[in-house]
Design an enzyme around this catalytic site. Structure first.
Site, PDB file in Angstrom:
ATOM      1  N   ILE A 182      -4.093  -7.518  -1.092  1.00 39.21           N
ATOM      2  CA  ILE A 182      -3.787  -8.956  -1.132  1.00 39.21           C
ATOM      3  C   ILE A 182      -3.912  -9.978  -0.085  1.00 39.21           C
ATOM      4  CG2 ILE A 182      -1.189  -9.921  -0.720  1.00 39.21           C
ATOM      5  CD1 ILE A 182      -0.892  -8.248  -3.012  1.00 39.21           C
ATOM      6  N   CYS A 195       0.991  -1.045   0.010  1.00 35.42           N
ATOM      7  CA  CYS A 195      -0.253   0.118   0.231  1.00 35.42           C
ATOM      8  C   CYS A 195       0.854   1.208   0.303  1.00 35.42           C
ATOM      9  CB  CYS A 195      -0.723   0.051   1.785  1.00 35.42           C
ATOM     10  SG  CYS A 195      -1.709  -1.142   1.495  1.00 35.42           S
ATOM     11  N   ILE A 249      13.448 -11.296 -18.651  1.00 36.37           N
ATOM     12  CA  ILE A 249      12.997 -10.524 -19.751  1.00 36.37           C
ATOM     13  C   ILE A 249      15.088 -10.013 -19.884  1.00 36.37           C
ATOM     14  CG2 ILE A 249      13.937  -7.950 -17.535  1.00 36.37           C
ATOM     15  CD1 ILE A 249      11.790  -6.551 -19.246  1.00 36.37           C
TER      16      ILE A 249
END
Length: 611
Positions: free
Chosen positions: A51, A2, A286
């Site tokens: 979550i 958060c 990636i």
């Protein structure tokens, strides 16, 4: 995960609180909540990324069952179920960790912090005593900034929220000095004189217009000289803690995965997670189409062996360049670690499939994974230091770029050798270079301070001291900052199993030859990994999470050099010596390629100052 904001002040209304909170919507897109009492001058704001317990019952701010305390909280506490049993309430309103944290404070007060296992930044308002309590996790995985001036305190997960209050902020010149030397701004400081970062492992109490800061955890307390450890029993204990840490971090009510580079740390975390999971776990890597910067083939080997649900993102340079300025602007203050870009990109792509990812951060610093640690031992040879000036001059005259960088370490103050080894490893400025470069008057106390050895680490060998330096500085102020901002940019929660405090405390007490011996690093960690993944699959060179920045600054990114380091731009900021900057650019284009990160850091600084 958060974003939290708040203040204890009579100068702001609820609209300002809402604006501050909304500035952090990227950290929590699922819900925004507020607690505001005009008479008391208290405001707490929360942006939620759901979550654990994704129902509205877990929305924040939360009020304690006794009605005395209000809380906003960012992070995950993984032992909340155990704490729930110890607190023994008759009835709980939710199944979230947030409620457990608040009730833990109500039961144990500030001592509750040592009972928490996880990553967190917490703000609790005591309505009875009219005081504000702030706290941050042991390693500072979750950020927390505060402004304290003129009988008011303001806090936020990110600096950008402070801008909603139109505060008068001034540039911190010491922070500029440190940034040019390290590529990041050290803990406690920020780029603004008026805004501080709460130190990891600390709490802050604001009461009667005063603040009191207390350190409840310090990693140096666990550095011990004990060579009586048995390798096999230590391996068994570490393996147990790793499994327990990963298992706790797999608790989630939303899809979860891991970042997988194919290196030791991320592969070990992934291997344990896959063993625990009954189904294939999501893994993400990636790479760039340019082969030199593509690690994805190593990640795929590991993923194939572990049979994970692997997602491989191969992007072109143009795709990466399109996102570069977004991450530059998002960091809030000068930050030169260009690997923030691929971290942001892999987070953005992972978010399409999951809301939580486990990372391998911390393994290099805890288990001696960097090549620079060899330099630390060499430089502490007494004969070297007696002739350091001569060696430094000879190396500086070399045509070899690596030798030139090493020469700058020899020209540094002996007391600051740790930061200079790091600085030259990162191709950044030495202190001597900075003094010539800056037009502003400042001093190097900030660099002196981070080089000071704690009493507990004075007896460590040079390479251990360097690792301790990296652990307390580079990891906390660069790597964890990068991962938090880059992942939260896409509302993705990143969890760091290797930084469970029990693992840290064990690691810091292990003998050196369990970590590095005969040039082989991370020995005990690799030994555990090879129980999960064959050694031959892991036989690969170490390669950082990088982008082709050196090339880009001469091609696609040359416009940034022209835009931010031209005569007019330098005159406007009045921070940098124009002739020195021009000489750096000239030398870079004439073949001193190691200057690329110096030029990049100047672009980052100028871009920030010219906002």
């Amino acid at each position: 995960m958060c974003g939290i904001v708040g203040f204890l002040s009579n100068n702001y209304n609820k609209e300002k609180l809402v604006n501050m909170t909304n500035a952090l919507t990227h950290r929590g897109p699922d819900f925004g909540g507020y607690y505001f009492n005009k008479n008391k001058g208290i405001g707490l704001g929360h942006r939620r990324l759901s979550i654990i317990d994704i129902s509205e019952k877990a929305n924040q701010p939360l009020t304690s069952q006794c009605g005395r305390y209000e809380m906003v909280y960012n992070g995950e506490v993984y032992n909340f179920k155990e704490l729930r049993k110890l607190i023994k309430l008759d009835k709980w309103n939710s199944s979230s960790d947030s409620e457990v944290i608040l009730e833990a404070f109500a039961k144990w007060r500030i001592n509750f912090l040592v009972k928490l296992n996880g990553m967190f930044s917490i703000a609790i308002y005591d309505k009875k005593e009219e005081k504000l309590i702030l706290a941050r996790d042991r390693m500072g995985i979750k950020p927390l900034f505060y402004y304290f001036k003129d009988n008011e305190i303001i806090f936020s997960s990110e600096i950008k929220a402070f801008k909603e209050l139109n505060l008068k902020l001034t540039t911190n010149h010491k922070a500029i000095y440190a940034f040019l030397h390290l590529g990041y701004i050290p803990k406690k400081f920020t780029i603004y004189n008026e805004i501080k970062s709460l130190d990891p492992g600390s709490s802050l109490i604001y009461e009667n217009s005063n603040i009191k800061i207390n350190k409840y955890w310090n990693s140096n307390d666990y550095i011990k000289r004990n060579n009586n450890h048995d390798f096999e029993s230590s391996k068994k204990k570490l393996c147990h803690l790793l499994n327990k840490s990963v298992e706790k971090r797999l608790i989630s009510d939303v899809p979860i995965g891991t970042f997988l580079s194919g290196g030791t740390d991320s592969s070990l975390v992934t291997a344990i997670a896959q063993k625990i999971n009954s189904k294939p776990i999501n893994t993400f890597s990636i790479g760039f189409t340019e082969l030199k910067y593509n690690e994805s083939k190593y990640a795929k080997k590991v993923a194939d062996y572990l049979k994970t649900n692997h997602h491989e993102f191969i992007i072109s340079e143009n795709q990466a360049l399109d996102e570069l300025e977004n991450i530059m602007d998002h960091m809030d203050e000068p930050f030169a670690d260009s690997s923030a870009l691929p971290t942001m990109l892999v987070s953005k792509m992972a978010k399409k499939h999951v809301s939580v990812c486990l990372t391998g951060d911390g393994g290099d610093e805890l288990f001696m994974g960097y090549g620079a640690y060899k330099w630390a031992n060499r430089l502490q040879n007494p004969l070297i230091w007696r002739t350091k000036n001569t060696i430094g001059k000879l190396l500086s005259l070399s045509t070899n770029n690596k030798h030139k960088r090493a020469g700058l370490v020899f020209n540094s103050p002996k007391t600051n050798w740790k930061s200079h080894i790091f600085s030259q490893e990162q191709c950044l400025f030495s202190e001597d270079e900075i003094k010539k470069l800056l037009n502003i008057k400042t001093d190097s106390n900030i660099v002196d301070d981070i080089n000071v050895l704690s009493q507990q680490s004075e007896n460590l060998k040079p390479n251990e001291q360097q690792a301790n330096f990296d652990f307390n500085n580079y990891l906390t102020n660069d790597l964890l900052v990068k991962v938090d901002r880059a992942s939260m940019f896409s509302s993705l929660e990143a969890r760091t199993p290797l930084l469970d405090h029990e693992i840290i405390e064990l690691s810091l007490g292990l003998p050196l030859d369990f970590k590095i011996k005969k040039g082989i690093s991370k020995i005990i960690l690799k030994d555990i990994l090879y129980d999960y993944v064959p050694k031959e699959i892991m036989d690969r060179p170490k390669w950082g999470f990088s982008i082709p920045l050196e090339k880009w600054l001469k091609t696609e990114l040359k416009y940034l050099v022209d835009k931010y380091l031209n005569k007019e731009a330098l005159y406007e900021t009045k921070i940098l010596n124009q002739s020195i900057v021009n000489n750096l650019i000239f030398r870079f284009h004439m073949g001193d390629n190691y200057l690329y990160n110096r030029i990049w850091s100047l672009i980052i600084l100028q871009k920030f100052l010219l906002k």
